[in-house]
Design an enzyme around this catalytic site. Structure first.
Site, PDB file in Angstrom:
ATOM      1  N   TYR A   1       1.043  -1.437   0.300  1.00 45.76           N
ATOM      2  CA  TYR A   1      -0.121   0.086  -0.098  1.00 45.76           C
ATOM      3  C   TYR A   1       1.131   1.315  -0.231  1.00 45.76           C
ATOM      4  O   TYR A   1       1.890   1.646   0.382  1.00 45.76           O
ATOM      5  CB  TYR A   1      -0.611  -0.073   1.191  1.00 45.76           C
ATOM      6  CG  TYR A   1      -0.254   0.219   2.449  1.00 45.76           C
ATOM      7  CD1 TYR A   1      -0.940   1.515   2.762  1.00 45.76           C
ATOM      8  CD2 TYR A   1       0.437  -0.533   3.430  1.00 45.76           C
ATOM      9  CE1 TYR A   1      -0.039   2.126   4.660  1.00 45.76           C
ATOM     10  CE2 TYR A   1       0.876   0.010   4.388  1.00 45.76           C
ATOM     11  CZ  TYR A   1       0.856   1.015   5.022  1.00 45.76           C
ATOM     12  OH  TYR A   1       1.058   1.370   6.224  1.00 45.76           O
TER      13      TYR A   1
ATOM     14  N   LYS B   1       6.740  -2.250   1.823  1.00 48.96           N
ATOM     15  CA  LYS B   1       5.561  -1.323   2.817  1.00 48.96           C
ATOM     16  C   LYS B   1       4.393  -2.425   2.430  1.00 48.96           C
ATOM     17  O   LYS B   1       3.799  -1.800   1.166  1.00 48.96           O
ATOM     18  CB  LYS B   1       5.098   0.405   1.718  1.00 48.96           C
ATOM     19  CG  LYS B   1       4.016   0.417   2.755  1.00 48.96           C
ATOM     20  CD  LYS B   1       4.192   2.201   2.451  1.00 48.96           C
ATOM     21  CE  LYS B   1       2.991   3.307   3.295  1.00 48.96           C
ATOM     22  NZ  LYS B   1       3.795   3.501   4.714  1.00 48.96           N
TER      23      LYS B   1
ATOM     24  N   GLU C   1      12.181   2.303  13.967  1.00 57.01           N
ATOM     25  CA  GLU C   1      11.442   3.763  13.566  1.00 57.01           C
ATOM     26  C   GLU C   1       9.831   3.382  14.853  1.00 57.01           C
ATOM     27  O   GLU C   1      10.303   2.490  15.663  1.00 57.01           O
ATOM     28  CB  GLU C   1      10.854   3.207  12.185  1.00 57.01           C
ATOM     29  CG  GLU C   1      10.068   1.587  11.943  1.00 57.01           C
ATOM     30  CD  GLU C   1      10.312   1.379  10.373  1.00 57.01           C
ATOM     31  OE1 GLU C   1       9.987   2.631   9.923  1.00 57.01           O
ATOM     32  OE2 GLU C   1       9.841   0.215   9.798  1.00 57.01           O
TER      33      GLU C   1
ATOM     34  N   LEU D   1      11.352   1.675   7.025  1.00 58.92           N
ATOM     35  CA  LEU D   1      10.463   1.424   5.795  1.00 58.92           C
ATOM     36  C   LEU D   1      11.419   2.899   5.295  1.00 58.92           C
ATOM     37  O   LEU D   1      11.580   3.510   5.767  1.00 58.92           O
ATOM     38  CB  LEU D   1       9.215   2.153   6.257  1.00 58.92           C
ATOM     39  CG  LEU D   1       7.799   2.081   4.604  1.00 58.92           C
ATOM     40  CD1 LEU D   1       8.711   0.784   4.142  1.00 58.92           C
ATOM     41  CD2 LEU D   1       7.001   3.063   5.192  1.00 58.92           C
TER      42      LEU D   1
END
Length: 284
Positions: A32, A147, A179, A204
């Protein structure tokens, strides 16, 4: 009622349907992207589409729609739903077929769904007041750079943060911060250095992260890429997150340790202002 896009058709959200045999539902076999909207225009759109192609390539997934058509679909949804400020979600799966771990990508037609959410992005509580962060272990799979729609652990992380009286969580693996649950993590050291973890399979490659670094560099402010521990973060002068839906979000405490006097710090607010101004210049 919102209009959404499903496999070539614009339909009311209550009429949108995807097969129960879709591999996104059965195996989280999907990817996505989230593009933000300011003033009815898309922010960082080319970079989001480039990352979509990267994610699909890493998973051997086809994309049967051109980049031009994807831009047109985004714009049409923004128009039909009168989105002045908000986000557009693009969800793509490998497609639907009877349940089996094995698959033949060439025999599958990818499922493509897009929908909008109208919400404030500029004048928000996070921008005004900052956010509280707690640390949690990073228990995700080893390819966090793709992702995918595998968001169960980040969702549970956000729920844990809420239960602990915080707004979000930063994940820690091998003693260092990876993260946030849905964002990249930054600190500002007491000597003024801005630090974020370097890209790897562990995080990411954030679109907002990359744009922020480029805009900062152009303005003479460099961002250092290196690992940092949660202890170093607690001792920092400031901390913040970056994401498509928050832009630059001030962090005012980590695990109960207050940063920047318990309010958004000047470096963070300056970076947020720069990102918004520069992004609006390039909006589509």
């Amino acid at each position: 009622m919102r209009t959404v896009y499903v496999n070539g058709n614009y339909v009311p959200e209550d009429e949108a349907k995807v097969s129960v045999f879709d591999r996104g539902f059965l195996f989280a076999d999907g990817i996505y992207e989230v593009a933000s909207v300011l003033g009815g225009k898309l922010i960082d759109f080319p970079a989001h589409i480039a990352r979509l192609h990267r994610s699909a390539g890493e998973l051997g997934m086809r994309i049967d729609v051109t980049d031009e058509d994807l831009l047109a679909i985004h714009r049409e949804l923004v128009s039909r739903n009168n989105v002045e400020e908000g986000v557009v979600y693009l969800q793509m799966t490998r497609g639907a077929i009877d349940r089996d771990f094995l698959f033949d990508t060439d025999k599958l037609t990818p499922t493509l769904v897009l929908f909008t959410q109208s919400r404030p992005l500029i004048d928000t509580a996070v921008a005004k007041n900052g956010m509280k962060i707690v640390s949690i272990p990073d228990l995700r799979w080893g390819r966090c750079d793709i992702k995918t729609v595998q968001l169960l652990y980040p969702s549970l992380g956000k729920m844990e943060a809420k239960a602990r009286g915080a707004d979000d969580a930063w994940m820690v693996r091998d003693g260092v911060v990876t993260e946030g649950t849905s964002n990249n993590a930054f600190i500002v050291t007491k000597n003024g250095a801005i630090v974020t973890r370097p890209l790897s399979h562990a995080i990411l490659p954030g679109i907002t992260r990359a744009a922020l670094m480029a805009y900062s560099e152009a303005n003479g402010t460099s961002i250092e890429e290196r690992e940092f521990t949660i202890e170093e973060a607690k001792d920092a002068a400031e901390a913040f997150i970056s994401s498509a839906s928050v832009f630059v979000g001030p962090v005012i405490s980590i695990d109960g340790v207050e940063l920047s006097g318990g309010k958004p710090g000047p470096v963070t607010l300056g970076l947020r202002k720069t990102y918004i101004e520069e992004s609006l210049k390039r909006a589509l």
